[in-house]
Motif scaffolding. Sequence first.
Motif, PDB file in Angstrom:
ATOM      1  N   SER A  48       0.554  -1.175   0.102  1.00  0.00           N
ATOM      2  CA  SER A  48       0.116  -0.058   0.105  1.00  0.00           C
ATOM      3  C   SER A  48       0.782   1.121   0.133  1.00  0.00           C
ATOM      4  CB  SER A  48      -0.870   0.059   1.171  1.00  0.00           C
ATOM      5  OG  SER A  48      -1.724  -1.091   1.244  1.00  0.00           O
ATOM      6  N   ILE A  49       1.957   1.182   0.851  1.00  0.00           N
ATOM      7  CA  ILE A  49       2.692   2.293   0.853  1.00  0.00           C
ATOM      8  C   ILE A  49       4.440   1.986   0.735  1.00  0.00           C
ATOM      9  CG2 ILE A  49       3.804   4.197   2.586  1.00  0.00           C
ATOM     10  CD1 ILE A  49       0.724   3.929   3.985  1.00  0.00           C
ATOM     11  N   VAL A  50       5.101   2.881  -0.168  1.00  0.00           N
ATOM     12  CA  VAL A  50       6.624   2.483  -0.259  1.00  0.00           C
ATOM     13  C   VAL A  50       7.443   3.579   0.406  1.00  0.00           C
ATOM     14  CG1 VAL A  50       8.295   2.204  -2.020  1.00  0.00           C
ATOM     15  CG2 VAL A  50       6.000   1.169  -2.252  1.00  0.00           C
ATOM     16  N   ILE A  51       8.255   3.233   0.996  1.00  0.00           N
ATOM     17  CA  ILE A  51       9.089   4.452   1.650  1.00  0.00           C
ATOM     18  C   ILE A  51      10.597   4.129   0.806  1.00  0.00           C
ATOM     19  CG2 ILE A  51      10.522   5.481   3.619  1.00  0.00           C
ATOM     20  CD1 ILE A  51       8.259   4.089   5.577  1.00  0.00           C
ATOM     21  N   VAL A  52      10.782   5.308   0.032  1.00  0.00           N
ATOM     22  CA  VAL A  52      11.899   5.141  -0.882  1.00  0.00           C
ATOM     23  C   VAL A  52      13.031   6.351  -0.324  1.00  0.00           C
ATOM     24  CG1 VAL A  52      10.689   6.286  -2.584  1.00  0.00           C
ATOM     25  CG2 VAL A  52      12.908   4.792  -3.252  1.00  0.00           C
ATOM     26  N   ASP A  53      14.270   5.859  -0.719  1.00  0.00           N
ATOM     27  CA  ASP A  53      15.381   7.042  -0.425  1.00  0.00           C
ATOM     28  C   ASP A  53      15.659   7.520  -1.950  1.00  0.00           C
ATOM     29  OD1 ASP A  53      17.397   8.229   0.544  1.00  0.00           O
ATOM     30  OD2 ASP A  53      19.076   6.715   0.014  1.00  0.00           O
TER      31      ASP A  53
END
Length: 278
Positions: A48-53
């Motif tokens: 549902s949610i992606v945390i990306v650098d």
Amino acid sequence: MKFYIVDDDISVVKVLENIIEYKNLGEVIGYSLSGEEGIKEILAKHPSIVIVDLLMPCKNGIEVVKAVKKIKSDIKFVMISQVSSKDMIAKAYNQGIEFFINKPINIIEVENVINNVKEKVEMHATLNSIKGMFKNLESNDTAASKKSEIAKIKYSLSKLGIIGEIGSKDIINICEYLIVKGDKHLNYKVSEMCKKLSNNPKAMEQRIRRAINKALNNIASLGIEDYMNDDFSTYSNLVFNFEDVKVQMDYIRGKNKSCGKISVKKFIEGLLIQNEIM
């Protein structure tokens, strides 16, 4: 809520994973240390949610967002980085990220941002569900017509951010009563209407007023964030007096000690008017 993390620093991945699990924000279903691998995993696992650098070798965070959004536009992205360049941050937002978090990681900021994004995901699911109801209500009989009208009311309440409030059910009941009677106006005192529909009319009226006050606060907050937003433009005049919305905006900013006022009659009549033009 399912999360996926993409960062070339394993220590950052573990910190984020610990925050999500410790704060019971959801489930981390995987992570990648490179953008290319991250794209494949995200498309396969559909979180549902992606945390990306932002800054990674080979494919950076913006390229990851762009590649995934082309195929899975519903996936939400939160970007993290030490970069302070306004141009880079603006470019990230243009590609569809929801929020930008500055490194080093701050647990309170991460929790607040994730909760905001989760709320957007849940709202999007609600809106899709309601839109699906519209497509299925094709019958012309009275029952189907009434369901369609109520679905539109729910859609407006979801746009106002109060579909989950207890008072919203009472608002829907009043609207349904008026729709069945063929009334476009609330020609009763609120207290009288509550007596018709509830064994505890005072509690019903209190629930309605709490829900409408929250809707006022939501619209005022939306106006502060984006004055040209379509929902703000529509609902700030339709279900409220615009002057009261401006008072509430000043209250939120700390410029005013008084909150904006609400009118239950105007709110409900505004919902019924919106029904006719949807």
